[in-house]
Design a protein around this motif. Sequence first.
Motif, mmCIF file in Angstrom:
data_model
loop_
_atom_site.group_PDB
_atom_site.id
_atom_site.type_symbol
_atom_site.label_atom_id
_atom_site.label_comp_id
_atom_site.label_asym_id
_atom_site.label_seq_id
_atom_site.Cartn_x
_atom_site.Cartn_y
_atom_site.Cartn_z
ATOM 1 N N PHE A 98 0.834 -1.191 0.000
ATOM 2 C CA PHE A 98 0.000 0.000 0.000
ATOM 3 C C PHE A 98 0.873 1.247 0.000
ATOM 4 O O PHE A 98 1.788 1.375 0.817
ATOM 5 N N VAL A 99 0.606 2.107 -0.953
ATOM 6 C CA VAL A 99 1.355 3.361 -1.023
ATOM 7 C C VAL A 99 0.368 4.489 -0.750
ATOM 8 O O VAL A 99 -0.599 4.655 -1.490
ATOM 9 N N PRO A 100 0.579 5.232 0.289
ATOM 10 C CA PRO A 100 -0.378 6.307 0.570
ATOM 11 C C PRO A 100 -0.249 7.418 -0.448
ATOM 12 O O PRO A 100 0.811 7.635 -1.033
ATOM 13 N N PRO A 101 -1.299 8.160 -0.733
ATOM 14 C CA PRO A 101 -1.199 9.302 -1.639
ATOM 15 C C PRO A 101 -0.289 10.371 -1.046
ATOM 16 O O PRO A 101 -0.061 10.422 0.167
ATOM 17 N N GLU A 102 0.223 11.199 -1.920
ATOM 18 C CA GLU A 102 1.182 12.211 -1.453
ATOM 19 C C GLU A 102 0.552 13.142 -0.436
ATOM 20 O O GLU A 102 1.163 13.530 0.539
ATOM 21 N N ARG A 103 -0.626 13.552 -0.754
ATOM 22 C CA ARG A 103 -1.344 14.355 0.243
ATOM 23 C C ARG A 103 -2.836 14.109 0.095
ATOM 24 O O ARG A 103 -3.315 13.786 -0.993
ATOM 25 N N TYR A 104 -3.482 14.253 1.179
ATOM 26 C CA TYR A 104 -4.922 14.073 1.163
ATOM 27 C C TYR A 104 -5.586 15.429 0.936
ATOM 28 O O TYR A 104 -5.005 16.480 1.265
#
Length: 828
Positions: free
Chosen positions: A443-449
Amino acid sequence: MAAQGLEDVYASLLLTDTYLPGALVLAHSLRDAGTTKKLAILVTLDTVSAAVQAVYDYVIPVGRIRNEHPGNLDLMNRPDLHSAFTKVNLWRQVQFRKIVYVDADVVAYRAPDELFDLPHAFAAAPDIGWPDLFNTGLMVLTPNKGDYYALLAMAQRGISFDGADQGLLNMYFKTGYHRLSFTYNVTPSAHYQYLPAYKHFQSAINLVHFIGPEKPWVQGRDKATGGGPFDQMVGRWWAVYDRHYRKNTPQMEPGRQEPQVPEIIQYFVKGEFQPTVRYVVPVGEPPSDQQIGDLYGQQNQPPAPSHVVDSHQPQQDQHHTHQSFDPPSTQQSHPHHNHQHHNNDHSHQHQHQYQHQSSESSSHSASDPRVSSSFQEGTHTEAQQDQAPDHQQPSEPEHKPEPQPEPVPSWDAQWHPPPADSKPEAENFPQTHYAMSSDPAQFVPPERYPSPPKNMWYEVPKEPPAQPQEKPKPLFPWETHQPRPTRAEQRSTAPQPQPQSRQPQPQPGPEPAPSTPPPAPATRAAISAPAATITDIWSSFPRSNAWDNIPEINRYVDRTMPKPQRTRNRNLPSGRGNGGNGGVIAGHGNAGGMAGNFGYGTPRRGSKVTDFPSEEDRPSLPVTPAPIRRPRRWVAGDQHDASSASAAGANNDDDQLQGAVGVPGQADWDPAAQLRKLAREQSELLFQRLGAKATGEGSSVGRRGLLGPEPQREIPSRSLPFGSENAKSPTYVAPVPPNVVSPKPVKPVTGASSVSKLLAEAPEIIPSSGTGGTDRRDYATAATNSNSNPIATPSYQGPGLVYEKGEDFPTQETPALPTEEERDVLET
Ligand SMILES: O=c1ccn([C@@H]2O[C@H](COP(=O)(O)OP(=O)(O)O[C@H]3O[C@H](CO)[C@@H](O)[C@H](O)[C@H]3O)[C@@H](O)[C@H]2O)c(=O)[nH]1
Ligand SMILES: [Mn+2]
């Protein structure tokens, strides 16, 4: 080593009744083989011992030793062996010299009585799976408490590599056991059959042990029908069973008695249970002849129709009944029997069985009564045949069954567990299966929410929402059929109407607004209708209740309610009649009209009997309350409104109050004189209490005048204790001189007094004679002699107007300090 006189026994173990058939077959096999030893069985208390009692010499109850750490049991997939540690109890049976323990799943080919002669304390045969270990299905042991407690301690700690007794005992005895021949504990396997060895050692087999969960009685008689070694050994078990427990044996010798088999044994043997089938028909509806005929056949009528018909299904040759079975005189089909197939999912596995058995994996071999009753269909075992159950039935046209009122052969929950192959009740519950994600990517989190919105608040509207101009249409019946109001309510928020300039608004009440007060309208009408020409708008508002003119209620309220505050009088209307007092009187003419009581949330003017003069009219000290005139004894219908009462005023003879007997008239009441008298009496009393003689002439005269002549009582003098003759109490107060009294009365201004006005209006209430010192008998005479009073003198001479005849009134008065309200009034 052998203890003298102690017995040798074969012993087995029964933890559950599911092993009951095995235990019985074992015992019979040993007996049939001609053992000379006695048979014992250890049972836990939750087993049925009655059946084993018939076969075993000793039934020994033992405590269950449960493995509290049963994890290892799962390793061999035998969680049902959670209590196998109970076997440890064998070492505790020190009443026996030697025990040859045999598992309940063992059948003896011959009785191995020679094992009792072994010199070893412990002997066992190798296990088939891991021959270095011994199998604990057969053990020759010498009971002793030392081994027992050691084994018990291990069991309580769960020390066992397989979680059961075999692991425990192999860990305890290790290699220190006498290894017996495999022939004493032959453990056949359906999967591994060493045929040459079997052929070679077949005749040497002593005992056969059916290890594993698939016991012969669980598998069923027809499971092992092949000719292999395993099937032959299983057949030996069934042979013993059949010899002792099989009913209706096909090859039964002519003279042989059919055995009496306890039902519980059959119950745990697959295919053996032949329950009593109950045909249940609805209660209150006796079965018709047709129904009974369907059940029994037309030729064979039951003696009497009953609501529950018991029908014992006969036993049959199960080996040979592959044709359809014919119950006595019953040739026709029973559709309900066919219905039983619907729940049977295993029928296809038992093509050669006429009975459909329970789940294969279950150690319970209970047959389903419903399934058992379906044996009449014979070979109907395929599920597809359930769809068309009748097509193979040897039906006769005249015996065609009625479809609807057919009695239902049902599972009787009172006696039997639910059918083992019935569908679970919650089978149709929705199920959701969640699978683990098989996605190997991390899982790669998005750069910013995304940021949260910034304008997240409630915008308060600047303008209030527009009110609907028109009333919404009535929807509910109580809106359209509203009862009409019977009186108007004074709303404090309503604009104050100007008395002269404004015309009264038409009220929604049912009564039309009268322009002038009617002479004697009904009270309600007068209350709810505003007067058009009333100048004092306050007076026009009604403030009475229906109960205001019920004197009993009013008096009760007077007794229970706190007294009104003195500010009350300040709220009195100023421009009406004689001030507050006049308003009071007029209000009482109105049978409870509330004029003059505006300042209160709970108007109860109707209960007033007397009233004080207004602030301007009265002196600073209290005077005798002015009696309030009332209508004549509250005769029904004698009601007046405020205006009529004012108009009639004091001229109405009916409204005149009669002087009460014993109560001095207003004219005779001089407050100043009364106060002086009171002061004198107090002084006199003070003197008496202090032991001094009353000396002033005024005091004695006043006393006599009030109380009448009384003999003077001499207070006997006592000699004081020695030495205290001249002592003075520090709290002693010198007697007050008799001419100094307190409080000092203020002379009332009689001319402007409302009391005097009232008296002028109502001269009848003044007694005809008498002064301040008049004896009370004078008043009585005066009242009797008054010719102008039309009211007959009441025979009742009790208290005055305040109480009615028969009503309770206080006969004693407890002196109490004035309340705050009273003090307010007094200090004004
Ligand atoms: O529900 C049960 C389970 C067991 N038993 C008794 O306990 C014995 C052991 O159970 P069993 O099913 O016979 O075990 P096996 O399949 O024989 O398994 C092996 O493993 C067991 C646990 O270690 C040992 O007790 C056995 O001797 C050994 O053969 C049975 O014979 C019965 O006497 C019951 O009475 N009710
Ligand atoms: Mn066993």
